[in-house]
Design an enzyme around this catalytic site. Structure first.
Site, PDB file in Angstrom:
ATOM      1  N   SER A  72       0.762  -1.326   0.065  1.00  0.00           N
ATOM      2  CA  SER A  72      -0.139   0.112  -0.014  1.00  0.00           C
ATOM      3  C   SER A  72       0.629   1.215  -0.167  1.00  0.00           C
ATOM      4  O   SER A  72       0.427   2.287   0.041  1.00  0.00           O
ATOM      5  CB  SER A  72      -0.942  -0.002   1.300  1.00  0.00           C
ATOM      6  OG  SER A  72      -0.228  -0.191   2.531  1.00  0.00           O
ATOM      7  N   ASN A 125      -2.246  -2.548  13.283  1.00  0.00           N
ATOM      8  CA  ASN A 125      -3.750  -2.471  12.972  1.00  0.00           C
ATOM      9  C   ASN A 125      -4.288  -1.394  13.857  1.00  0.00           C
ATOM     10  O   ASN A 125      -5.001  -0.377  13.268  1.00  0.00           O
ATOM     11  CB  ASN A 125      -4.454  -3.675  13.648  1.00  0.00           C
ATOM     12  CG  ASN A 125      -4.020  -4.939  12.899  1.00  0.00           C
ATOM     13  OD1 ASN A 125      -3.540  -4.880  11.819  1.00  0.00           O
ATOM     14  ND2 ASN A 125      -4.401  -6.014  13.707  1.00  0.00           N
ATOM     15  N   THR A 139     -39.460  26.488 -11.248  1.00  0.00           N
ATOM     16  CA  THR A 139     -39.465  24.957 -10.911  1.00  0.00           C
ATOM     17  C   THR A 139     -39.755  24.162 -12.228  1.00  0.00           C
ATOM     18  O   THR A 139     -40.023  24.891 -13.166  1.00  0.00           O
ATOM     19  CB  THR A 139     -40.736  24.962 -10.213  1.00  0.00           C
ATOM     20  OG1 THR A 139     -41.807  25.340 -11.014  1.00  0.00           O
ATOM     21  CG2 THR A 139     -40.893  25.936  -8.775  1.00  0.00           C
ATOM     22  N   HIS A 140     -39.011  23.210 -12.130  1.00  0.00           N
ATOM     23  CA  HIS A 140     -39.180  22.369 -13.436  1.00  0.00           C
ATOM     24  C   HIS A 140     -38.208  23.047 -14.568  1.00  0.00           C
ATOM     25  O   HIS A 140     -38.204  22.745 -15.581  1.00  0.00           O
ATOM     26  CB  HIS A 140     -40.564  21.917 -14.091  1.00  0.00           C
ATOM     27  CG  HIS A 140     -41.392  21.533 -13.005  1.00  0.00           C
ATOM     28  ND1 HIS A 140     -41.553  20.141 -12.767  1.00  0.00           N
ATOM     29  CD2 HIS A 140     -42.317  22.176 -12.086  1.00  0.00           C
ATOM     30  CE1 HIS A 140     -42.465  19.978 -11.757  1.00  0.00           C
ATOM     31  NE2 HIS A 140     -42.845  20.988 -11.402  1.00  0.00           N
ATOM     32  N   SER A 145     -11.972  27.774 -27.174  1.00  0.00           N
ATOM     33  CA  SER A 145     -12.007  26.424 -27.921  1.00  0.00           C
ATOM     34  C   SER A 145     -11.049  26.808 -29.042  1.00  0.00           C
ATOM     35  O   SER A 145     -10.506  27.836 -29.593  1.00  0.00           O
ATOM     36  CB  SER A 145     -13.448  26.515 -28.822  1.00  0.00           C
ATOM     37  OG  SER A 145     -13.189  25.573 -29.893  1.00  0.00           O
ATOM     38  N   LYS A 155     -15.889  31.111 -28.493  1.00  0.00           N
ATOM     39  CA  LYS A 155     -16.301  30.246 -27.085  1.00  0.00           C
ATOM     40  C   LYS A 155     -15.441  30.586 -25.910  1.00  0.00           C
ATOM     41  O   LYS A 155     -14.392  30.803 -25.772  1.00  0.00           O
ATOM     42  CB  LYS A 155     -15.984  28.869 -27.369  1.00  0.00           C
ATOM     43  CG  LYS A 155     -16.789  28.143 -28.617  1.00  0.00           C
ATOM     44  CD  LYS A 155     -18.041  27.907 -27.893  1.00  0.00           C
ATOM     45  CE  LYS A 155     -17.851  26.500 -27.365  1.00  0.00           C
ATOM     46  NZ  LYS A 155     -18.901  25.494 -27.509  1.00  0.00           N
ATOM     47  N   ASN A 172     -16.051  28.365 -22.528  1.00  0.00           N
ATOM     48  CA  ASN A 172     -16.648  27.186 -21.955  1.00  0.00           C
ATOM     49  C   ASN A 172     -16.334  27.277 -20.315  1.00  0.00           C
ATOM     50  O   ASN A 172     -15.342  27.426 -20.077  1.00  0.00           O
ATOM     51  CB  ASN A 172     -15.947  25.957 -22.480  1.00  0.00           C
ATOM     52  CG  ASN A 172     -16.009  25.908 -24.291  1.00  0.00           C
ATOM     53  OD1 ASN A 172     -17.260  26.271 -24.750  1.00  0.00           O
ATOM     54  ND2 ASN A 172     -15.180  25.445 -24.923  1.00  0.00           N
ATOM     55  N   GLU A 225     -18.250  22.587 -15.175  1.00  0.00           N
ATOM     56  CA  GLU A 225     -18.553  21.326 -15.581  1.00  0.00           C
ATOM     57  C   GLU A 225     -17.818  20.331 -14.855  1.00  0.00           C
ATOM     58  O   GLU A 225     -18.125  19.197 -14.642  1.00  0.00           O
ATOM     59  CB  GLU A 225     -18.350  21.091 -17.219  1.00  0.00           C
ATOM     60  CG  GLU A 225     -18.930  22.042 -18.163  1.00  0.00           C
ATOM     61  CD  GLU A 225     -18.272  22.151 -19.557  1.00  0.00           C
ATOM     62  OE1 GLU A 225     -17.579  23.072 -19.742  1.00  0.00           O
ATOM     63  OE2 GLU A 225     -18.791  21.126 -20.382  1.00  0.00           O
ATOM     64  N   TYR A 253      -9.686  -6.760  12.407  1.00  0.00           N
ATOM     65  CA  TYR A 253      -8.934  -6.128  11.356  1.00  0.00           C
ATOM     66  C   TYR A 253      -9.165  -7.231  10.254  1.00  0.00           C
ATOM     67  O   TYR A 253      -9.023  -8.587  10.282  1.00  0.00           O
ATOM     68  CB  TYR A 253      -7.454  -5.721  11.580  1.00  0.00           C
ATOM     69  CG  TYR A 253      -6.790  -5.273  10.197  1.00  0.00           C
ATOM     70  CD1 TYR A 253      -6.942  -4.132   9.795  1.00  0.00           C
ATOM     71  CD2 TYR A 253      -6.153  -6.080   9.547  1.00  0.00           C
ATOM     72  CE1 TYR A 253      -6.389  -3.543   8.651  1.00  0.00           C
ATOM     73  CE2 TYR A 253      -5.606  -5.854   8.360  1.00  0.00           C
ATOM     74  CZ  TYR A 253      -5.622  -4.473   8.090  1.00  0.00           C
ATOM     75  OH  TYR A 253      -4.773  -3.895   6.963  1.00  0.00           O
ATOM     76  N   GLN A 299      -7.363  -2.234   3.984  1.00  0.00           N
ATOM     77  CA  GLN A 299      -6.274  -1.410   3.137  1.00  0.00           C
ATOM     78  C   GLN A 299      -6.726  -0.699   2.081  1.00  0.00           C
ATOM     79  O   GLN A 299      -6.238   0.312   1.827  1.00  0.00           O
ATOM     80  CB  GLN A 299      -4.990  -2.489   2.834  1.00  0.00           C
ATOM     81  CG  GLN A 299      -3.971  -1.607   2.186  1.00  0.00           C
ATOM     82  CD  GLN A 299      -2.753  -2.509   2.135  1.00  0.00           C
ATOM     83  OE1 GLN A 299      -2.157  -2.919   3.392  1.00  0.00           O
ATOM     84  NE2 GLN A 299      -2.389  -3.051   1.034  1.00  0.00           N
ATOM     85  N   LYS A 301      -8.327   3.693   2.024  1.00  0.00           N
ATOM     86  CA  LYS A 301      -7.628   5.082   1.731  1.00  0.00           C
ATOM     87  C   LYS A 301      -8.059   5.661   0.618  1.00  0.00           C
ATOM     88  O   LYS A 301      -8.141   6.901   0.564  1.00  0.00           O
ATOM     89  CB  LYS A 301      -6.085   4.759   2.246  1.00  0.00           C
ATOM     90  CG  LYS A 301      -5.927   4.512   3.692  1.00  0.00           C
ATOM     91  CD  LYS A 301      -4.396   3.876   3.953  1.00  0.00           C
ATOM     92  CE  LYS A 301      -4.465   2.857   5.010  1.00  0.00           C
ATOM     93  NZ  LYS A 301      -5.020   1.655   4.816  1.00  0.00           N
TER      94      LYS A 301
HETATM   95  N1  ARG Z   1      -1.109  -1.311   5.283  1.00  0.00           N
HETATM   96  C1  ARG Z   1      -2.269  -1.989   6.138  1.00  0.00           C
HETATM   97  C2  ARG Z   1      -3.542  -1.112   6.009  1.00  0.00           C
HETATM   98  O1  ARG Z   1      -3.549  -0.136   5.478  1.00  0.00           O
HETATM   99  C3  ARG Z   1      -1.596  -1.406   7.756  1.00  0.00           C
HETATM  100  C4  ARG Z   1      -2.234  -2.639   8.719  1.00  0.00           C
HETATM  101  C5  ARG Z   1      -1.645  -3.993   8.326  1.00  0.00           C
HETATM  102  N2  ARG Z   1      -2.062  -5.091   9.298  1.00  0.00           N
HETATM  103  C6  ARG Z   1      -1.821  -6.344   9.169  1.00  0.00           C
HETATM  104  N3  ARG Z   1      -2.499  -7.054  10.050  1.00  0.00           N
HETATM  105  N4  ARG Z   1      -1.525  -6.602   8.272  1.00  0.00           N
HETATM  106  O2  ARG Z   1      -4.389  -1.737   6.381  1.00  0.00           O
END
Ligand code: ARG
Length: 472
Positions: A36, A123, A168-169, A290, A296, A298, A303, A330, A335, A338
């Site tokens: 990651s 974790n 409206t509409h 454009s 133009k 734009n 948008e 966990y 992972q 994110k």
């Molecule tokens: N890179 C992991 C994550 O984002 C970190 C936690 C890893 N934990 C594990 N038990 N392998 O979730």
């Protein structure tokens, strides 16, 4: 092009962080799918902040010596400086930001680096880092929402008397003031800020100290780390602490609502800036020309704000799908929590900044707005209200009579105010000359003084009140 995944075994040995009972290295594709670092490198500052709080607590509790803690603290400061100088190379074998930092710390300070992870697991570490990130994200979004409100309030005040058609509409309904229209968004973004504040208050508890899932046998002080990291309290249940991502789901949900609000406004800007409407002109700073049509301008920023809503919604849906059905505690699935959050944060913050800029810059064509407001029989309701108020007619009858008068005007191809009194009296004999006083768009908006209504005096009062309420 990136290298195609293969199932070949990597040449590296078992992972130095956790591979004590492993004799083989992972498949190359295992490293790729498992790593990651490519995205969680964003969390380096939060990771180091969390580690500093942890190591200080360990020393205070006598779990590490003062010297050990000092060495780790200094080492972490150096790692941070190196990362900020762009000196940290990513190594898939080290999986994530947590192991990259710890591995580098070990290179700098030696084996004592290994003591940092006492009474901790990745974790609770990652859950802490991610909460810190989301908390910062909420604060940043609140600031940008407030700035957008402030831009809207300035323009609303300036255009308290500017008349435009209310729709409206997307059909002309009744005249409103442009200031009133802008204040609608001030309220929407105000509720968004309330959602941000609620989310922040609800998520501000510390997972660190939950360790892998069950807590730890070391005599840690979670109150201390919570205070050091600005959390209200440590989370009460270790399983919950490491396994829930509801704060990220909430972040994504409120981001999706913000993006949806922005998208509606963006759509209006696109329509209003068209040649057919011509209500506003967006500045050069937020538009593009454009390459083939020299005339133009734009509305690309608008948008793209409209379009970013799609990805933010996708981000939200993707994390809901990752989380649903996961057993406690966990799971590595998490992972994947994110990237959607990072992506939504970037889309929403960029959109908020661009929207505030467009609002500040846009020029308003008051004549075009007023002119459009006089079309579409926008004061028909005012006529019906006059019949109710002056002739004591039940509203339903007044509605019917007004409809007949509108039909007459349509046949004549004129506005209501351009009909003769005789023509109106042909529909309803009791109508007097006084009716013309309510048929102008100015009268129409000025008369709507009910709480929350569009009257210019309301708009001016609302602007002042909103500036206080939102500190914007
Ligand atoms: N890179 C992991 C994550 O984002 C970190 C936690 C890893 N934990 C594990 N038990 N392998 O979730």
């Amino acid at each position: 092009m990136t290298k195609q995944p293969t199932s070949a075994k990597s040449k590296s040995d078992a992972n130095p962080m956790w591979g004590g009972h492993y004799k083989d290295g992972p498949a190359a594709v295992m490293q790729q799918i498992n790593a990651s670092i490519g995205f969680d490198c964003k969390l380096y500052a939060q990771d180091i902040e969390g580690s500093l709080a942890h190591v200080r607590m360990l020393a205070k509790q006598g779990i590490l010596t003062g010297d050990e803690a000092a060495a780790i603290e200094q080492g972490l400061a150096q790692v941070k400086a190196e990362i900020e100088a762009g000196e940290m190379a990513h190594n898939l074998a080290l999986e994530d930001i947590h192991m990259h930092i710890e591995a580098r710390l070990k290179e700098i300070i030696g084996d004592v680096a290994g003591k940092l992870h006492t009474a901790r697991s990745r974790n609770d570490q990652v859950a802490t880092d991610f909460r810190l990130y989301v908390r910062d994200g909420l604060d940043a979004i609140d600031g940008l929402l407030r700035d957008l409100q402030s831009a809207l309030l300035d323009r609303a005040e300036e255009h308290a008397d500017t008349i435009m058609p209310g729709f409206t509409h997307l059909q002309t309904a009744q005249p409103v003031t442009f200031g009133h229209h802008l204040l609608a968004y001030v309220e929407m973004f105000g509720r968004d800020r309330r959602r941000v504040a609620d989310a922040r208050a609800g998520m501000n508890e510390l997972p660190l100290g939950a360790a892998a899932l069950a807590g730890t046998s070391f005599p840690i002080d979670r109150e201390q780390t919570a205070a050091a990291l600005g959390f209200d309290a440590p989370m009460r249940n270790s399983l919950d602490a490491v396994s829930d991502r509801d704060f990220a789901l909430e972040f994504l949900s409120l981001s999706a609502i913000i993006a949806t609000h922005l998208s509606r406004f963006a759509e209006e800007l696109v329509i209003w800036s068209s040649a057919q409407f011509g209500f506003v002109k967006l500045s050069e700073a937020y538009t593009t020309g454009s390459s083939i049509m020299p005339q133009k301008r734009n509305p690309d920023a608008a948008e793209l704000i409209r379009a970013k809503t799609g990805r933010v919604l996708g981000d939200m849906v993707s994390l809901f799908h990752v989380m649903k059905g996961l057993t406690l505690a966990y799971n590595k699935d998490m992972q994947e929590d994110k990237e959607p959050v990072f992506d939504a944060f970037e889309a929403v913050t960029m959109s908020l900044v661009a929207m505030a800029g467009m609002v500040r810059d846009l020029s308003v064509n008051q004549e075009a707005m007023r002119e459009a407001a006089t079309h579409g029989y926008s004061t028909a309701t005012d006529l019906a209200d006059w019949l109710v108020r002056t002739l004591g007619m039940p509203f339903r009858n007044a509605h019917h009579v007004t409809g007949a008068i509108v039909r007459l005007a349509e046949q004549e191809g004129c506005q209501l105010s351009e009909l003769s009194l005789e023509a109106m009296q042909g529909v309803e004999s009791a109508i007097t000359d006084d009716v013309f006083s309510v048929l102008t768009v100015e009268h129409s908006v000025a008369s709507r003084t009910s709480f929350g209504g569009t009257a210019p005096e309301n708009v001016r009062r609302s602007v002042q009140e909103a500036r206080k309420r939102y500190a914007a």
